[in-house]
Scaffold this motif. Structure first.
Motif, short mmCIF file in Angstrom:
data_model
loop_
_atom_site.label_atom_id
_atom_site.label_comp_id
_atom_site.label_asym_id
_atom_site.label_seq_id
_atom_site.Cartn_x
_atom_site.Cartn_y
_atom_site.Cartn_z
N GLY A 1 1.10 -1.58 0.29
CA GLY A 1 -0.16 -0.41 0.12
C GLY A 1 0.32 1.59 0.15
O GLY A 1 1.88 1.36 0.03
N TYR A 2 0.23 2.39 -0.26
CA TYR A 2 1.72 3.63 -0.11
C TYR A 2 2.01 4.05 1.63
O TYR A 2 3.00 4.05 1.11
N THR A 3 0.91 3.48 2.77
CA THR A 3 2.25 3.84 3.59
C THR A 3 2.96 3.19 3.62
O THR A 3 4.68 3.36 3.57
N GLY A 4 2.68 1.34 3.25
CA GLY A 4 4.35 0.59 3.15
C GLY A 4 5.01 0.95 2.20
O GLY A 4 6.34 0.77 2.37
N GLY A 5 4.81 1.34 1.27
CA GLY A 5 6.15 2.46 -0.19
C GLY A 5 6.21 3.18 -0.17
O GLY A 5 7.73 3.43 0.26
N ASP A 6 6.05 4.37 0.87
CA ASP A 6 6.76 5.01 1.49
C ASP A 6 7.97 5.24 2.55
O ASP A 6 8.78 5.81 2.94
N LEU A 7 7.07 4.18 3.15
CA LEU A 7 8.00 4.08 4.55
C LEU A 7 9.18 2.64 3.92
O LEU A 7 10.40 3.22 4.96
N VAL A 8 8.49 1.96 3.25
CA VAL A 8 10.33 1.58 1.93
C VAL A 8 11.65 2.27 1.61
O VAL A 8 12.30 2.35 2.31
N ARG A 9 10.41 3.99 1.21
CA ARG A 9 11.17 4.54 0.71
C ARG A 9 12.33 5.55 1.58
O ARG A 9 13.56 5.46 1.24
N LEU B 1 12.88 4.16 4.86
CA LEU B 1 14.12 3.63 5.25
C LEU B 1 15.21 3.19 4.12
O LEU B 1 16.11 2.44 5.06
N VAL B 2 14.96 2.87 3.42
CA VAL B 2 16.46 2.20 1.96
C VAL B 2 17.04 3.35 2.12
O VAL B 2 18.24 3.07 2.13
N ARG B 3 17.03 4.91 3.18
CA ARG B 3 17.99 5.68 2.88
C ARG B 3 18.65 5.65 4.84
O ARG B 3 18.89 7.03 4.88
N HIS B 4 17.78 5.45 5.44
CA HIS B 4 18.25 5.57 7.23
C HIS B 4 18.96 4.71 7.31
O HIS B 4 19.51 3.72 7.01
N VAL C 1 4.27 10.87 5.68
CA VAL C 1 5.34 11.61 6.57
C VAL C 1 5.12 11.32 7.66
O VAL C 1 4.09 10.67 8.09
N LYS C 2 4.30 12.14 8.49
CA LYS C 2 4.22 12.96 9.26
C LYS C 2 3.32 12.20 9.54
O LYS C 2 2.85 11.70 11.48
N GLY C 3 2.34 11.98 8.97
CA GLY C 3 0.47 11.80 9.29
C GLY C 3 0.88 10.30 9.00
O GLY C 3 -0.38 9.66 9.02
N SER C 4 2.16 9.64 9.23
CA SER C 4 2.40 8.20 9.11
C SER C 4 3.71 7.11 8.85
O SER C 4 3.85 7.27 9.69
N SER C 5 3.86 6.97 7.53
CA SER C 5 5.79 6.18 7.93
C SER C 5 6.53 7.20 8.19
O SER C 5 7.08 6.52 9.33
N GLY C 6 6.20 8.34 7.70
CA GLY C 6 7.95 9.09 8.83
C GLY C 6 7.66 9.02 10.34
O GLY C 6 8.30 9.19 11.38
N LEU D 1 17.67 6.10 18.68
CA LEU D 1 18.11 7.43 17.92
C LEU D 1 18.01 8.54 18.45
O LEU D 1 16.50 8.70 18.43
N SER D 2 18.58 9.60 17.88
CA SER D 2 18.09 10.49 17.04
C SER D 2 16.85 10.50 16.33
O SER D 2 16.39 9.98 16.04
N GLU D 3 15.78 11.16 17.05
CA GLU D 3 14.51 11.42 16.30
C GLU D 3 14.12 11.39 14.61
O GLU D 3 13.78 11.13 14.01
N LEU D 4 15.23 12.69 14.88
CA LEU D 4 15.67 13.18 13.20
C LEU D 4 16.14 12.32 12.65
O LEU D 4 16.56 12.19 10.91
N THR D 5 17.04 10.80 12.97
CA THR D 5 18.18 10.19 12.21
C THR D 5 16.72 10.07 10.64
O THR D 5 15.31 9.20 10.74
N GLY D 6 17.07 9.33 9.69
CA GLY D 6 16.42 8.52 8.20
C GLY D 6 15.37 10.06 8.04
O GLY D 6 14.73 9.57 6.78
N LEU D 7 14.87 10.93 8.71
CA LEU D 7 14.06 12.17 8.22
C LEU D 7 14.83 13.37 7.39
O LEU D 7 13.50 14.28 8.16
#
Lengths: 357, 357, 357, 357
Positions: free
Chosen positions: C18-26, C28-31, C327-332, C344-350
């Motif tokens: 789903g879109y939530t899963g997709g954005d989570l992966v987007r 996480l691959v840079r986290h 993002v802030k409303g879901s995966s972020g 971790l710092s809350e900012l990590t990967g975000l």
């Protein structure tokens, strides 16, 4: 206006719940000589049309019914518009024409557009289910088959892409001004051309803010365009490259046609040819030099705009044609055909100006 | 990573208030070795960047200044990105390179892209104001001029359309697989490609829900594409047909290239050529057979996707290339060039995944 | 950064297509400290992620599997993100937490957001299937439950609308500055908030070029917002009017909150309260006076912007909060919670800047 | 139809090159009793209308002229539509009405909408330049001032937001069913409501894929709405909270009105009131229970749809009204007023069904 117009044309619509059906009804409710007698939508039988298409609130329309409820021998309609999916129309049209001697049919699907039923089978993936009546079908491009449409009982309404592409190419083909073995059509369409079906690739999230080609070199409108070009090519070999792209917009279709001029023809020759050929056409207009056609300038209307340009490659020219895929590319053209079949002015019910912005 | 990376690269940006400047800053604020020393925007001098681009709130950025405030001989920056309009860059770049011996320049305008200053004058409507330094300029398409970019003091960053078109065509041209006298590029771009200027044709009301071609056979990116194709064509004559279309979207550019294969080449040959040529490229990817590239799948990223298709016309093939016009087509490519010039991995600061939807 | 960060966090994702899963992966691959161990998508099991989300091409990701393939007692992951539809998560989360003693869960569905399982049953139309573990759940709004999230094994990630609304209201509620019986939230969201399911009302044709409210006074985020406001209202009665509207855009959510100030409070008081409350927050920013927050200025990022305005009605104020719903409303926000849970710092990967335009 | 209809109404249009002017012409070219005698557009004087609005190609229209070319005492028109910017209309309207005894004026600007010229001066930032003729002006909301419009020489056509808001509120106000000191109107509009001027915030790049409020609690339509509510409030105090938001779409306007019911009124009472009040209205329709109005379902048409909902806050209700801002919110309403002034059916020329999708 002929005597036929004095009373209303009674109309049946098969498959009224798709975008094509919806736009047909939008136009017919303001057509002065049209009366919608029935509309079918199997999944929505029993509902009112405005539950399926809320923008048609307040119109006096019959409820949606199932196609099984119709007794074709008894039903009192003059014409039936078929807006059913490709492949589902052939048998029902044969039934209509067989069981009823007076009803005339305008089929908006692809089921009767290809003269050669073998070509149909090759491109649509199943045999043609009504090869016996295929010869009755007239290809309903009014600008080219006006007289035959007027007399026909079965009109195969052209595809949206073929309508735009053929209006941009046939005048050149019939005058032998371009090489029909090297016709490149780069086409772009709004999403309503793909219907109202539940497919992931039609979701807003998948369409907005992006573009992509699809069915590259394999779209079913390619043989349809080739058939008509070949018919007007005086026997010349014909190869059409047709590549559609999906646009993040609802309505509108644009064909950018790259052609090779032959026999020393110039773009000025092409322009003169177009202007002569379409001089009296109510719905086709050649834009002035220096102007480029835009889909938004025909939105909601039955017009086709054509532009002509010299290419930078010697002896090549570019033709651009735009239409609203749901109107001139579908429902509007179908009504134009109906007008022809019932002796009305082609403009009847189709005069409204484009909606911009 | 080279020793240069150990300290930050100090950066100046000329013309930071356009979309190109904005996207450059968006990427640079997350580049681990970049430090923005100054940004100019004459009309907005004295303002903070986030009044001009509110999405850059909370970043530590210097205030916008006027270009006149900079003393080029004294200013302590390593590289200057020029995001000024075409025609306004040549003289200032000459000034920078003359007054300062160490600053390197990456010019995102078209001012130094054409090797032949007469061709420049013909297409841009005025003489070239810095013919003396034109020979210093390296055309900054990293996939083709990597080594020269690394050593250059003046990089002419390619146009957005040329980037996509050349990545889709040069591998075929250099292998002699296509006829360079019959290259047809049907291009489509989001509106940010046209900048942030106040023009009626860029208003939402004029762009949304519609498409149209523009600068048909007369767009300034045509000679730029032709120049690069000619360079790799082993002396063959070169004619490029380039027709851009405006899309109702912000970001994304797609070139559909129609090519004639020569010497019996097949699409399989073309695919092998692409895969070999771009095997090690970090930002160019060939999509699998049966897949079509979509602009939305590279949005916000520096990637280019290329797809290859057999045409229905014998011996013809179709190449489709997509990029984000503001990233790989402009600011991202400029940063890729900066990375090369300062001995960094080309990927530095450009690794983020595309934003979809 | 804590010692936990020295090795990667191993991650499982349930419902990645789903879109939530997709954005989570987007994201996480840079986290820098994240490693995706498995992703499930029952309908797509066996496929690669980039066939489902082509924008994730070129990433090193495991193939999609079915949830049945996982043995929860044996699987080696540190945290599981649940992106499954509402109602399908409760039993599987109980299974995970029961069969495995170390895995921690961040649930992006609504299944554990409501403390009172009877309220859940009333609004979601079925009994709560895991009432026993509901008390373990921490409502994952980091700005309010940071410490509890850090220690929790089960985080109920807030809904998108509640995230925006609560960040715009809670500072006022906890200081007793507004009347909690008269809170009107007019909310607007892009379509990705409704997911990637095949529903007619999510087709491009049904969404583009138009707006409408939905679930008027009956949306499931209303009780979620009310629960959190009541928790901070010091016992005051709480009534929230919540009316969402669907916007023709992909990402972005805006809540316009109409509040009645109490005790003679002024908008200046409100502003001071916000500035004090969110002074150290990495992801919440108050826009300056005279500026209005826009969703496009947080697109693709984890930021929330809040604006405050004097109303024309005496003693009324308007609070506007914007986020990217995915993002802030879901995966972020889910990753922000993960960062907290793993020291971790809350900012990590975000940290990436918003994408504009 | 009255005898007035037997000959065409001769029409002049001032300011024909904006979106309001364009839509007025779109509708008038299909109005059976309208004849456009002249159109002004100072910046475009001498051009044809279809160079300014290409969608009006093929219409028989006079060329655009400068307003200075008109001799008001001699010009042979029956009615003048003023589509000039706010503040530029007052003096020219006085001139028309003074120099010519028969011409009637329909002003689509805000210049004559506020009865109190001091209120005008306060909100529009300059003194009212025609205080002497202000008393002649009738507020052209046909559903409320039909008889007065019919006899008027000067109609002040309502603003787009006021049209939607007032149709959704006045029936409740005049029956004393709601508290007029606590009326909250959260409004959303497509960009054409802001005109065709060259402003950065109207560029596609600044509008697409995002939303934001603007003129929060300070929009000029607030006093206009308040004036009309006060007129029907039987002396009750009136405070209106009006907050508009810009939507990424061209046409359409939606007002979500949050009202407090008084005297024990219920939503059922409100519904009955609306149904009774608008029973005979040709252009206002109450949607059935459970249905929500959508702007796309009135696009291009003169209809207003109204929906009514029980709020979750006790004694509160929600009224939603949608229109096409360029039609019922501007040009269509102006034609409806013209029809009234010349004894035609209000529906004349305005019957076309909405365009969806």
């Amino acid at each position: 206006m002929s005597e036929n117009a004095e009373k209303k044309i009674r109309i049946g619509i098969l498959g009224a719940s798709g975008y094509t059906g919806g736009d047909l009804v939008r136009l017919l409710v303001r057509h002065p000589f049209a009366e919608i007698a029935f509309m079918t939508a199997d999944r929505h039988a029993g509902k009112s049309m405005d539950t399926v298409f809320p923008h048609l609130f307040g119109q006096e329309l019959p409820p949606l019914i199932s196609v099984d409820e119709i007794e074709w021998g008894l039903v009192d309609v003059d014409v039936v518009f078929c807006c059913l999916p490709h492949g589902t129309t052939q048998e029902i049209v044969r039934q209509i024409l067989t069981e009823n001697e007076t009803i005339r049919v305008i089929d908006l699907s692809a089921d009767f557009r290809l003269d050669d039923t073998d070509v149909y089978a090759e491109w649509y993936g199943h045999e043609h289910y009504a090869t016996d009546i295929q010869p009755m079908a007239v290809y309903g491009l009014p600008e080219y088959y006006r007289e035959r449409v007027a007399k026909s009982r079965l009109v195969a309404n052209p595809g949206c892409y073929p309508t735009a592409a053929l209006l941009g190419l046939l005048p050149l083909v019939e005058q032998g001004l371009i090489d029909t073995t090297d016709v490149i059509i780069d086409a772009k369409s709004g999403v309503t051309g793909a219907g109202r079906g539940l497919k992931e690739n039609l979701l807003f999230g998948e369409v907005a803010e992006g573009i992509h080609p699809y069915s590259v070199a394999s779209h079913r409108h390619a043989p349809e365009i080739e058939q008509e070009i070949a018919k007007h090519a005086h026997g010349a070999e014909t190869h059409v490259n047709f590549t559609p792209h999906l646009m993040p917009m609802n309505r509108g279709e644009l064909c950018t046609c790259y052609v090779r001029m032959t026999g020393g023809a110039t773009v000025a020759d092409l322009r003169r040819t177009f202007e002569a050929r379409f001089a009296g056409e109510p719905f086709v207009s050649i834009v002035p030099e220096g102007v480029t056609p835009a889909t938004r300038h025909v939105r909601g209307s039955n017009y086709c705009l054509v532009g002509l340009y010299q290419d930078r490659i010697p002896n090549r020219a570019i033709v651009v044609a735009v239409i609203d895929n749901l109107v001139k590319g579908s429902s509007g053209e179908a009504i134009q055909n109906m007008n022809l079949m019932f002796g009305l002015s082609e403009l009847t019910g189709l005069e409204q100006a484009p909606l911009f912005p």
